[in-house]
Design an enzyme around this catalytic site. Structure first.
Site, PDB file in Angstrom:
ATOM      1  N   ASP A 283      72.320  -3.455  34.981  1.00  0.00           N
ATOM      2  CA  ASP A 283      73.281  -2.363  35.070  1.00  0.00           C
ATOM      3  C   ASP A 283      74.374  -2.770  36.059  1.00  0.00           C
ATOM      4  O   ASP A 283      74.274  -3.795  36.743  1.00  0.00           O
ATOM      5  CB  ASP A 283      72.594  -1.064  35.480  1.00  0.00           C
ATOM      6  CG  ASP A 283      73.311   0.173  34.943  1.00  0.00           C
ATOM      7  OD1 ASP A 283      74.537   0.109  34.739  1.00  0.00           O
ATOM      8  OD2 ASP A 283      72.649   1.206  34.748  1.00  0.00           O
ATOM      9  N   HIS A 284      75.389  -1.950  36.160  1.00  0.00           N
ATOM     10  CA  HIS A 284      76.597  -2.315  36.898  1.00  0.00           C
ATOM     11  C   HIS A 284      76.301  -2.585  38.380  1.00  0.00           C
ATOM     12  O   HIS A 284      75.856  -1.699  39.106  1.00  0.00           O
ATOM     13  CB  HIS A 284      77.626  -1.193  36.783  1.00  0.00           C
ATOM     14  CG  HIS A 284      79.008  -1.587  37.162  1.00  0.00           C
ATOM     15  ND1 HIS A 284      79.427  -1.670  38.466  1.00  0.00           N
ATOM     16  CD2 HIS A 284      80.082  -1.945  36.402  1.00  0.00           C
ATOM     17  CE1 HIS A 284      80.694  -2.038  38.501  1.00  0.00           C
ATOM     18  NE2 HIS A 284      81.121  -2.219  37.266  1.00  0.00           N
TER      19      HIS A 284
END
Length: 765
Positions: A283-284
């Site tokens: 994820d980011h």
């Protein structure tokens, strides 16, 4: 399926255009093609393939083009038009040394340009054809904009509605969420993710993200292996078994080990036990967050932990680029791990069809749409149908609904004319200017036959701190815009408007930002401004129809007791206003059922229906003392899982079993007769639950195992049959063995999880 031993599992949880020509067409050539390509790559080019960069958010386009041309980027996200993506692909396919194409991804969760109901709404349809079609159209629209992949479906089980991302998922039940996961993957990917009108699905968030402690986003998850396997892991597995080519890794820790550095999760479970062959994506910024989790001292260690755990691509990367070259050269990270990750990235691109044609979804400039937001690019009819199916009728006293098309209707509330909010969170490339609000839908439905009067009545909330939070990321174009009038002025106008009408339709709930990532709540009630409005409208004595727009269950005791009709609309999307009007006026008979339980109060959470049995259960009608209950209020949910009314009524016969004994590897059938006992054609969902009466471990009070959605004319009856074999009886025992133990089982069939008919059979040893 290979299972880890309990001891080993517990230990693992606490420890921690083309090159020379087009790719070979035959599937068997994939591995050879990729191996040959990897053999030509430098270490820097390999590491470049592991970087997933957001255009604009992580770096501006000119810099990104240079990085791609240098072979230092494997894919991008958040660029959503062909014109934006083409120069990026040009840099890869024409300027980079090996001309390895990049892929383009986006969070297409419940629609791309046409916005469908949020996932929780789609699950409320209990109609997998609706779920699949929404994803199929989303995939077509996304691919037509040059996208190759979507970070969806989101299949996290959610049992704490305080969590803002409840809106993105399909609810609380493993079986229903798994069915939605399969349907979504089939829809996004179509016959093949290589087809020009399909996108590759990345199942997220792996794993257990919906179980964050206290419903607080990004929080920790501490869970027994048995509960993981039984309740929370099945939807991810279902999506992968349906063919999803990618996995997005969760931001939370799992029993003390962040998912991004969790070898057990990403290697032992995902790769070895489940046999997943696709690509994993962080994820980011999650690799950098390993420092804040406290499992890495510095960026070098974070990069090493992630690549060792099995994180193939680093989203918003800096650590892989900065640290992996020296980690490999020093011998701390074997090049084998880099090659494994690169193999999966290239394999995903191969499966997307990009080695055969890097421009298969981008096309040429001459093929670009003249207007990317053109009305002709939308799928309004399908969105309207999906939204109709997603609406759940919670209350309908004295047959207040459906309304007659005539007279005057007062449409009131902060969500009555809210084109942004009706789309819900993660609305991709949807445009608020193309949304049909409830006000517009009601006007269209009554055109030439009645009158609509409108008043806002209240702001979404009068809490300026909350407004500031919701507008923080959109300060230059705020989504929550306050009416400058005083609350008293707004309510006075609303009451006067209501007095001039025959019926009041009031739209209340949450702004879409209140049911979003990082929008966890400490309360689940309507904001005070909206409660005050409802109470004022009640004093008019006019029929009060409350339409809820929200992304999670709310505590709506007063609303239930005082509304003449109560309709849960969730965030119904582009055609939401028309769909709601269709139901309010009876052009559509509501058939939605809740995919998640509604609690009576915040203190009652968790309220999910399939909880484990206990030694001192509360039993309605019996003394409550020394039983498991809260003494201040009635036990049980306000609205149970699977609940939803219709404009007609249905009856169920007793359950009939084809036999009393189920032999091993055999099958029995449970049948009921469902009858439409009302005066309108309608659709309902017949739900099959099973209870394991006695087992080696404590089992749930009931578990959804199957369901059928049936349409019946007035007076019509139909026999609905459910086959039952060992597959519906299996569970993970104390040794994490997937077994069906001999003994008695209760078969329960109902139109919701609370009101069921029951019979018993025995599974033979």
């Amino acid at each position: 399926m290979r299972l880890l031993s309990t001891l080993a599992l517990a230990a693992s949880l606490v420890c921690t255009p083309a090159l020379a020509g087009p790719a070979p067409a035959a599937a068997g050539d994939k591995n050879a093609f990729i191996a040959d390509l990897i053999g030509k790559m430098t270490l820097e080019e390999k590491i470049g393939q592991l970087r997933l960069i957001s255009i604009g958010q992580d770096m501006p386009q000119p810099q990104l083009i240079k990085e791609i041309a240098a072979g230092r980027v494997g894919g991008t996200f958040n660029s959503v038009t062909r014109a934006d993506n083409r120069p990026l692909q040009d840099a890869a396919a024409q300027q980079s040394r090996l001309k390895i194409p990049i892929f383009f991804a986006y969070d297409v969760v419940h629609g791309h340009r046409t916005v469908f109901p949020i996932s929780l709404g789609l699950a409320s349809s209990w109609d997998m054809a609706v779920v699949e079609q929404a994803a199929r159209i989303s995939g077509k629209e996304a691919s037509a904009d040059g996208l190759d992949a979507t970070f969806a479906p989101m299949v996290d089980i959610s049992r704490d509605p305080r969590w803002g991302r409840t809106s993105e998922g399909f609810g609380e039940d493993p079986h229903l969420v798994s069915q939605c996961a399969r349907a979504s993957v089939r829809g996004f990917q179509g016959a093949s993710p290589a087809n020009p009108d399909s996108v590759m699905a990345f199942v997220k968030h792996f794993a257990l993200y919906g179980a964050v402690e206290g419903g607080r986003d990004y929080n920790t998850v501490d869970m027994s292996p048995q509960r993981m396997y039984q309740d929370y892991l099945p939807p991810y597995r279902a999506g992968l078994d349906a063919g999803a080519g990618g996995v997005m890794i969760a931001l939370n820790s799992v029993n003390g080990v962040p998912a991004t550095s969790n070898k057990w999760l990403l290697r032992d479970l995902l790769r070895k036990e489940w046999g997943f062959k696709g690509v994993t994506v962080s994820d980011h910024g999650a690799i950098d967050e390993l420092l804040r989790h406290g499992v890495a001292d510095n960026g070098r260690q974070a990069a090493r932990l992630a690549i060792e755990a099995g994180v193939d691509m680093s989203m918003a990367d800096s650590r892989y680029l900065e640290q992996l070259p020296d980690l490999v050269k020093s011998g701390e990270v074997p090049v084998r791990l880099i090659d494994e990750a690169v193999r999966e990235v290239l394999g995903a691109k191969y499966d997307m069809g990009l080695f055969q044609d890097p421009y298969r979804r981008i096309g040429t400039a001459a093929q670009d749409p003249a207007d990317v937001n053109a009305e002709s690019r939308l799928h309004r009819a399908e969105a309207r149908t999906a939204a109709r199916k997603s609406l759940v009728l919670l209350e309908n006293r004295n047959q207040t609904l459906p309304l007659k098309k005539g007279g005057t209707v007062a449409v009131i509330g902060p969500l009555a004319d809210a084109p942004i909010d009706i789309m819900g969170s993660w609305s991709a490339a949807g445009k608020a200017t193309q949304s049909v609000t409830l006000l517009q839908g009601m006007r269209d439905a009554l055109a030439g036959r009645g009158q609509v009067r409108y008043a806002r009545g209240a702001n979404m909330t009068d809490d300026e701190r909350v407004v500031g939070y919701l507008n923080f990321l959109n300060w230059d174009n705020p989504e929550v815009v306050q009416d400058k009038r005083s609350p008293g002025e707004m309510i006075a106008e609303a009451v006067e408007t209501a007095r001039q009408a025959d019926t009041i339709v009031v739209a209340v709930g949450e702004s879409r930002g209140m049911s979003h990532e990082a929008s966890s709540r400490t309360t689940l009630s309507l904001p005070g401004s909206q409660q005050t409005l409802l109470r004022a409208l009640r004093t008019t004595g006019k029929p009060l129809v409350v339409v809820l727009m929200n992304g999670r269950p709310l505590t709506i005791n007063w609303e239930r007791d005082n509304a003449d009709a109560l309709l849960e609309a969730w965030y119904p999307g582009t055609e939401g206003g028309h769909a709601i009007a269709d139901v309010l006026f009876g052009d559509e008979n509501p058939s939605g059922k809740l995919p998640i339980s509604f609690p009576r109060s915040l203190g009652q959470i968790p309220t999910y229906y399939n909880h484990l049995r206990i030694g001192r259960p509360f039993t309605p009608g019996k003394p409550p003392n020394y039983t498991s209950q809260y003494f201040e209020e009635e036990s049980g949910p306000l609205y149970p899982f699977g609940y939803g009314l219709s404009y007609t009524t249905f009856s169920l016969s007793d359950v009939a079993l084809s036999g009393q004994t189920l032999p091993r590897n055999g099958q029995i059938t449970a049948s009921v007769t469902v009858k439409n006992t009302g005066t309108r054609e309608g659709e309902t969902v017949v739900q099959l639950y099973i209870q394991d009466v006695t087992a080696s471990v404590v089992r749930p009070v009931k578990e959804l195992k199957d369901f059928r959605k049936v349409m019946l004319k007035p007076g019509e009856s139909r026999v609905v049959s459910f086959p039952i074999g060992e597959d519906k009886l299996r569970f993970y025992n104390g040794k994490l063995e997937y077994v069906a133990e001999p003994g008695d089982f209760n078969v329960q069939v109902g139109l919701d999880s609370a009101s069921v008919r029951q019979q018993r059979f025995t599974l033979q040893p």
